[in-house]
Structures are given as structure tokens and as C-alpha cells.
Design an enzyme around this catalytic site. Structure first.
Site, PDB file in Angstrom:
ATOM      1  N   GLU A 259      42.335  41.560  30.953  1.00 16.27           N
ATOM      2  CA  GLU A 259      40.907  41.464  31.680  1.00 16.27           C
ATOM      3  C   GLU A 259      40.075  42.525  30.914  1.00 16.27           C
ATOM      4  O   GLU A 259      40.809  43.527  30.620  1.00 16.27           O
ATOM      5  CB  GLU A 259      41.073  41.875  33.031  1.00 16.27           C
ATOM      6  N   HIS A 278      37.302  38.435  38.104  1.00 12.74           N
ATOM      7  CA  HIS A 278      37.782  39.431  38.902  1.00 12.74           C
ATOM      8  C   HIS A 278      36.603  39.689  39.986  1.00 12.74           C
ATOM      9  O   HIS A 278      36.246  40.854  40.193  1.00 12.74           O
ATOM     10  CB  HIS A 278      38.416  40.577  38.226  1.00 12.74           C
TER      11      HIS A 278
END
Ligand code: MLT
Length: 305
Positions: A259, A278
Site C-alpha cells: 500500500e 484501505h
């Protein structure tokens, strides 16, 4: 006591810590180098999913006594390195469970009703009523892998949609599961029988790559997968291939091995795969709860010192 808030934390929490007389510095988005330079001045460090609190950061943090993570788990903190320095590490495990569970329900509906693709077409001026025939959640079987706080909140909400709930969890007994109206079954049965499967286990050596090339084929043909746990638990390439081949009808990912999501991710640009950055815990209410919980942790700690 000096407190460094190094990620976006609810403002009410920051106010509460300030009002208790602690000196607060808010510095979000610090580079690893900037964090190394800043951290030696602070006794308390507050983070969310960022920044990474590595051994190097902990070694540089001469005065650090407490690290608090506003969130579930301690994934971005080198806990062993902190404990070796007698630094207390804490988190807010339950504060955002409802937010994550609601995100899971949103993704489930988005998948079965093709909401993102239908939006994109309508937004482009195309009135396509034929391509997006969907499915109901009613009477579908939901497999919840991991019956902690989030898994249980998902099960409650899915029950309200009339879904049949199966769950697997190595530490939940059948009586507890029955009280939650969940039929406890082995993971293999979840794979084989779920119309929708959602994973809610922590990232541990035992759960790394838990859903992989070898067992995705055991999932029911035409099933959907929802993934809002932690990157690394589901093999992203294997899931992408299963959706492309039509074995899975679709998948939704909120968390990723890397990420932010890299350009070359196998999950990108696959019809039937929905991606969110997320966002599970990102609600005003969840962050308010997590913030106030973390403020209490900081204040209790400072009162004891
Ligand atoms: C959590 O652990 O609750 C979340 O991953 C935190 C976040 O969204 O930053």
C-alpha cells in the site's frame, strides 16, 4: 510529556490530550528520514497505518515510552524492538469494528449489484439497464473467516439481510458461535459452500497466504470474495486469475500486500474486482471512537508517570 501525532487522528482526541496539559505536535506524512530526526524529542508516539515504526525509529527514539496505534492490530510497529526498550505499545482494537463491518456490507452489495461499473457507465451518459442484472444477498450463504470483533459485526449485519451465516475460527467454540447465530465449520467447508466469503483474520505467520492458488479452486464456482483484513493473507495474483477465469464471480479488496497499490498490481483493471484504498476504518464515527480511546490511553499513561 511530549506527544508526536504522526498520522491523521480525530481532532477531539488531540484537544483532549492538549487540555490535559501535554505538549502535542501534529506532523503527518513525515518521510522515514524526517521521522528519525523528529522522534528523539518525544515520549509518546501516536500512529495509524502510518508511519512505519521500525527498529531504526525505535533505536533513535531515546525518550520514547509509549506508542499508541489508532486501529486494530499493531502491524506497522516493530513490537519486539519496542518491548526490548521497555516501550509500552497499545492500540484501539474494537473502536472501528462497526465501520469495517459496514464497509464489508457496502462492498458486498456493490459486488452483487455491480454498482461501481453501473455508475461508471451512467456517468458517461450510457443508459445500460441490461448489463447489470444483479443478485440478492437474501438466503445466500456468507462464510466469515475469523470471528473476532469485526467478523461478528459483519455476521450480525448479514443476518439482517437474511443471509445464512457460517463461520470458522480456531478459538471460538460452537456454543458461542450458536449464540451469534453462526454455524461453526472448518475453513474448507467455508471455501466449498460460501456464496460470499469474507476474511477477518489478523496477519500472522499462520495466516500469511491463507487463501492461495491451491485452495481458491476449492471455492464454490461463482462465489464472491471480500477482503478487508490485512494484505498478504490472500494471494492477489491467484484471486485476480480466479476472477478473470470466471471461477469467482467477483472480489472486493480494501487492503493490499503493498500500500499504496502499485501500478503493476494484478488486481487493477479486472472487471469484477472492486478496489478501495484501505477505507474500512475511515469513518468520522469510527475515528472519533478510536481517537478518544487513544487519548484515554495516553492520559492514563501520563498520569501514572
Ligand atoms: C485499523 O487497523 O483499524 C486500520 O487499518 C487503521 C487505518 O485505517 O489506518
Amino acid at each position: 510529556m511530549k506527544v508526536l501525532i504522526a498520522d491523521a487522528i480525530d481532532t477531539a482526541a488531540i484537544e483532549r490530550i492538549k487540555q490535559a496539559g501535554l505538549e502535542v505536535t501534529v506532523a503527518t506524512g513525515l518521510s522515514p528520514e524526517a521521522l528519525l530526526e523528529t522522534i528523539p524529542n518525544f515520549e509518546v508516539l501516536v500512529v495509524r497505518s502510518n508511519p512505519k515504526v521500525t527498529k531504526k525509529v525505535i533505536d533513535a527514539a531515546e525518550r520514547l515510552k509509549l506508542i499508541v496505534r489508532a486501529g486494530v492490530g499493531l502491524d506497522n510497529i516493530d513490537v519486539d524492538a519496542a518491548y526490548a526498550r521497555n516501550i509500552v505499545v497499545s492500540n484501539t482494537p474494537g473502536a472501528t469494528a462497526i465501520s469495517v463491518a459496514e464497509h464489508v456490507m457496502g462492498l458486498m452489495l456493490a459486488l452483487l449489484r455491480h454498482i461501481p461499473a453501473a455508475h461508471a457507465k451512467t456517468d458517461q451518459g450510457v443508459w445500460d439497464k441490461k448489463s447489470f442484472m444483479g443478485g440478492e444477498l437474501f438466503e445466500k450463504t456468507l462464510g466469515v473467516v475469523g470471528l473476532g470483533k469485526i467478523g461478528r459485526e459483519v455476521a450480525k449485519r448479514a443476518k439482517a439481510f437474511g443471509m445464512k451465516i457460517m463461520g470458522s475460527d480456531p478459538i471460538v467454540d460452537p456454543e458461542t458461535a450458536a449464540e451469534l447465530h453462526i454455524r461453526l465449520v472448518p475453513f474448507e467447508e467455508i471455501l466449498a459452500k460460501s456464496d460470499v466469503m469474507t476474511l477477518h483474520v489478523p496477519f500472522l505467520p499462520e495466516t500469511k497466504n491463507m487463501l492461495h492458488q491451491g485452495n481458491i479452486g476449492l471455492m464454490k464456482k461463482g462465489a464472491y470474495l471480500i477482503f478487508c483484513a490485512r494484505g498478504g493473507i490472500a494471494d492477489e495474483t491467484a484471486v485476480a486469475n480466479a476472477v478473470k477465469s470466471g471461477h469467482l464471480a467477483g472480489a472486493a479488496f480494501d487492503v493490499f500486500e503493498t500500500e499504496p497499490l502499485p501500478e503493476a498490481s494484478p488486481l487493477r483493471n479486472v472487471p469484477g474486482i472492486i478496489l478501495t484504498p484501505h477505507l474500512g476504518a475511515s469513518t468520522h464515527e469510527g475515528q472519533r471512537r478510536a481517537g478518544l480511546e487513544l487519548a484515554d490511553i495516553v492520559l492514563r499513561f501520563s498520569n501514572q508517570k
